[in-house]
Scaffold this active site. Structure first.
Site, PDB file in Angstrom:
ATOM      1  N   LEU A 716       8.787   2.069   6.859  1.00 53.51           N
ATOM      2  CA  LEU A 716       7.824   2.821   6.063  1.00 53.51           C
ATOM      3  C   LEU A 716       6.597   3.205   6.885  1.00 53.51           C
ATOM      4  O   LEU A 716       6.219   2.494   7.823  1.00 53.51           O
ATOM      5  CB  LEU A 716       7.380   1.995   4.851  1.00 53.51           C
ATOM      6  CG  LEU A 716       8.495   1.457   3.951  1.00 53.51           C
ATOM      7  CD1 LEU A 716       7.896   0.650   2.814  1.00 53.51           C
ATOM      8  CD2 LEU A 716       9.362   2.591   3.420  1.00 53.51           C
ATOM      9  N   CYS A 717       5.965   4.282   6.508  1.00 51.00           N
ATOM     10  CA  CYS A 717       4.716   4.696   7.156  1.00 51.00           C
ATOM     11  C   CYS A 717       3.549   3.993   6.471  1.00 51.00           C
ATOM     12  O   CYS A 717       2.684   4.627   5.845  1.00 51.00           O
ATOM     13  CB  CYS A 717       4.559   6.213   7.092  1.00 51.00           C
ATOM     14  SG  CYS A 717       5.710   7.091   8.157  1.00 51.00           S
ATOM     15  N   MET A 718       3.544   2.682   6.558  1.00 42.69           N
ATOM     16  CA  MET A 718       2.484   1.857   5.988  1.00 42.69           C
ATOM     17  C   MET A 718       2.077   0.838   7.042  1.00 42.69           C
ATOM     18  O   MET A 718       2.937   0.196   7.660  1.00 42.69           O
ATOM     19  CB  MET A 718       2.964   1.149   4.712  1.00 42.69           C
ATOM     20  CG  MET A 718       3.426   2.109   3.620  1.00 42.69           C
ATOM     21  SD  MET A 718       4.135   1.248   2.195  1.00 42.69           S
ATOM     22  CE  MET A 718       2.678   0.461   1.523  1.00 42.69           C
TER      23      MET A 718
END
Length: 758
Positions: A716-718
């Site tokens: 994820l782009c977290m």
């Protein structure tokens, strides 16, 4: 004896966690007014260099910049030329011992062999003293074992570094953060966890020369700083029962210099040794004010000089904050810029002591290691045989990762064992029953296993109750619980349920009305009570007299043909196993009080869930049997005792498979491996350890993941999507390799969410 004594004193830091240098200087100045005292420091940010009692300051570069070989030669010249050196820093004392392994007549600090004998946490050199060592475990052990240690000690534990720093770790995420921080600061992974001891803090300070004890005093803390450091105390003589073995210890260690034994005296009067510091403590001048000038005795032994008599101003001392003028030669530097993203300024180690720790570690990897129950070889958690069999049943070429894997034989074994245990614990008077907590994982396969093994279905909503009925449970096998149990409307079973527990007095009033109208039928109706002094949003609080009075009146309104029950729930995985048993005994007393005040017999006792799997399946069955016996003794009319081990059943029953997408190598062997799993599938990663495996792409062999310098970064782009930190991928790991996260069948599965899948 020289015409003028020259004494070099280091450790002049005077912040919230002060060093003893200024106190040593004050004591020496009182005893030897004409001596030349030189302060030694490694940063011009250390305020102690401005103390007026110093004749001179020898300021060095910070430890990360200092040429240690040149500096060592200069120190040799000083002590060889007749100057005395008293170290006020543990790490500096270690470095000095590496220069003078056998000591030096003018180096008033312990030799190397003595330092090795007082290494935390075992402190082997103090074995003859009348003290105990708090239980500890080396972080060489697997995370699985470390988590078990924390649970067994009620999360009242400290993570400690080899010489400085200790962090209270009340939860797994706090432990992980503290371990990462301490490992970076002190350049070693070999830390240790130690059980907290409650009591009053005491210390014994000593002064010795070449194995002869010159003097010792005892100090009790009477006031402390926010960091727990001494602010005020009282000073007394050391009793003979401690002094005699202390003298033997000093001789056996051939101790030279100051020292401090930090201890806690518990409620039973037992002394517990936390650590021994190879230097005088920061409160050293407090003892001088009480007539015990131990630094003066040390200098007298080394030089033969006679100190001025110590004047006792009383047995107690306290501290104040003083402003002193700044030396013209050392003007104040500008305030440093904060670390990136930080608020304020970090001044804890202005002289660069962590850098010295790293340099000592590089020069001798064993110098800073703790002595304990580990041998430096990291241990890995054992994977149960049933889990390995379950993994062997999958054709992973057909598995689209990330994917949850149902561990069929593991789950079947756990449910069977729990059912058999409940049967063994039951007596002719009391039936022990088990309820599967559906919220933990509502997978129909687990619910069916619960049904087949004689479990009840514990539900926190009517939707969960409906799911249980669909799988095959009857209404009289359902326990309804929680603050939102009536959601959604329209699904109330028309037949009698086994039990309904109310989360508030208002909820209880609603149940009474529903029973009267025929809207609800239940064999047992009861209350969930909130344990006093434990923070929780659930249950009826017992520590409010007004609420307790309302509770008593509401229970009296229950129909007499409905059996009364009590439920309490406090996750032992969070509060600790011993604490849970203590709460259980406390709850029984509250139950007895409720019986007397309401004149209603408690016929069902529900002990809730929240157990870590190992604490249930591998726990002491005798303890559970004793609990049944105790409950029956306190509540003679109880007929059923229920537990709800949802997490204990579900957590080991599933694993998560994921694959490596990319491996990124950085400096200092640091590696980031991107995987197709994420915190969307492992939302509980932060709260407890998961046993991890990698399957070798060539041989198919399963290899456990140890600790190392690799971070597994989720897809994820977290920023916080890191599913594992500081692990070691086996050699040869490459993109496409399979990783298995065991122990993902509980709240990981039920709280997972769809994110980043399109």
């Amino acid at each position: 004896m020289p015409a003028q004594i020259r004494i070099y004193v280091s450790g002049l830091y005077c912040g919230g966690n002060p060093q003893p240098g200024v106190g040593i200087v004050r004591s020496l100045r009182a005893a030897f007014p004409s001596s030349k005292i030189v302060g030694v420091e490694y940063s011009n940010r250390v305020s102690g260099i401005h103390w007026e009692g110093l004749d001179d300051v020898w300021l060095q570069r910070p430890w990360d910049e200092l040429d240690l070989d040149i500096y060592a030669e200069r120190v040799r010249e000083l002590v060889g030329g007749g100057a005395l050196w008293i170290s006020g820093s543990d790490l500096e004392a270690m470095w000095l011992a590496s220069i003078f392994p056998e000591g030096h007549p003018n180096l008033l600090a312990p030799p190397m062999q003595a330092l090795k004998r007082i290494t935390k946490p075992e402190v082997l050199g103090a074995k003859e003293l009348p003290v105990k060592i708090p239980t500890f475990i080396s972080t060489d052990h697997s995370d699985w074992d470390l988590h078990a240690f924390c649970r067994q000690h009620n999360w009242r534990v400290w993570l400690k570094g080899p010489y400085y720093d200790a962090a209270r770790t009340p939860s797994w995420d706090v432990f992980e953060a503290a371990r990462n921080a301490l490992s970076k600061v002190w350049a070693t992974q070999r830390l240790f966890l130690q059980a907290h001891v409650s009591g009053y803090e005491e210390s014994v300070m000593l002064s010795a020369y070449k194995g002869e004890l010159l003097g010792a005093v005892s100090m009790r803390k009477r006031d402390i700083t926010p960091e727990g450091k001494t602010w005020a105390g009282d000073v007394t003589e050391v009793p003979d029962e401690f002094l005699v073995p202390l003298r033997r210890m000093v001789k056996a260690l051939n101790w030279t210099g100051g020292g401090e034994l930090e201890m806690v005296r518990d409620a039973a009067g037992e002394l517990w040794l936390l650590e021994m510091n190879p230097r005088f403590p920061a409160w050293v001048h407090g003892a001088t004010l009480a007539g015990h000038n131990l630094p003066a005795l040390l200098v007298q032994a080394a030089t033969g000089a006679i100190p001025k008599p110590s004047i006792a101003h009383g047995e107690e001392f306290t501290r104040v904050v003083l402003e002193v003028p700044v030396r013209k030669d050392f003007p104040l530097p500008p305030l440093p810029e904060p670390f990136a993203g930080a608020v304020g300024h970090s001044m804890k180690h202005p002289s660069g002591l962590p850098a010295l720790a790293e340099r000592l570690q590089e020069s001798n990897p064993h110098m800073l290691e703790v002595i304990g129950d580990g041998d430096g070889t990291e241990q890995v958690a054992k994977i149960p045989e049933t889990m390995m069999q379950d993994l062997g049943s999958y054709d992973f070429a057909q598995v689209q990762t990330p994917e949850f894997l149902f561990m069929e034989s593991t789950a079947a074994s756990l449910f069977k064992r729990a059912s058999e245990r409940a049967h063994r614990l039951s007596t002719n008077e009391v039936q022990v029953i088990t309820g599967y907590s559906i919220k933990t994982n509502p997978d129909a396969r687990l619910i069916k296993l619960a049904l087949d093994n004689g479990f009840l279905a514990e539900c926190i909503s009517l939707a969960e109750a409906q799911k249980a009925l669909e799988v095959g449970f009857r209404p009289d096998q359902v326990i309804l619980n929680g603050p939102g149990k009536w959601w959604p409307e329209g699904l109330m079973p028309t037949e009698q349920m086994h039990a309904v527990f109310c989360d508030s007095v208002a909820d209880l009033d609603r149940c009474v009305a529903a029973l009267a109208s025929g809207e609800m039928k239940s064999k047992h109706v009861g209350i969930r009570i909130r344990t006093p002094n434990i923070r929780s949003r659930f249950g009826i609080p017992l520590d409010s007299p007004a609420t307790f009075a309302k509770l008593v009146e509401a229970v009296k309104r229950l129909p007499t043909d409905t059996a009364f029950g009590v439920h309490f729930h406090m996750a032992s995985a969070n509060v600790g196993v011993a604490q849970w048993w203590h709460l259980f005994e406390s709850i029984l007393k509250w139950c007895r009080a409720i019986e007397k005040l309401t004149e209603r017999d408690i016929e069902m006792l529900d002990m809730g869930g929240g157990w870590f799997p190992d604490d249930v399946h591998d726990g002491d069955e005798d303890k559970f049997a004793k609990a049944v016996e105790t409950a029956r003794a306190v509540l003679p009319n109880v007929r059923q005792i229920a537990s709800e081990p949802g997490k204990a059943m579900a957590q080991p029953s599933m694993a998560l498979a994921m694959r490596v997408l990319e491996i990124q190598e950085h400096e200092d062997d640091y590696v980031e491996a991107v995987v197709d799993g994420s915190i969307a599938e492992l939302p509980m990663y932060f709260f407890y350890p998961h046993r991890m495996l990698r399957q070798c792409g060539e041989t198919g062999e399963w290899q456990p993941l140890k600790r190392g310098k690799t971070h597994l970064m989720g897809r994820l782009c977290m920023e916080h999507d890191i599913v594992a930190a500081n692990v070691q991928l086996p050699e040869g790991t490459r993109a496409g390799d399979l990783l298995i996260f065991c122990d993902a069948g509980g709240y990981d599965r039920s709280m997972s969410y769809v994110f980043g899948r399109g």
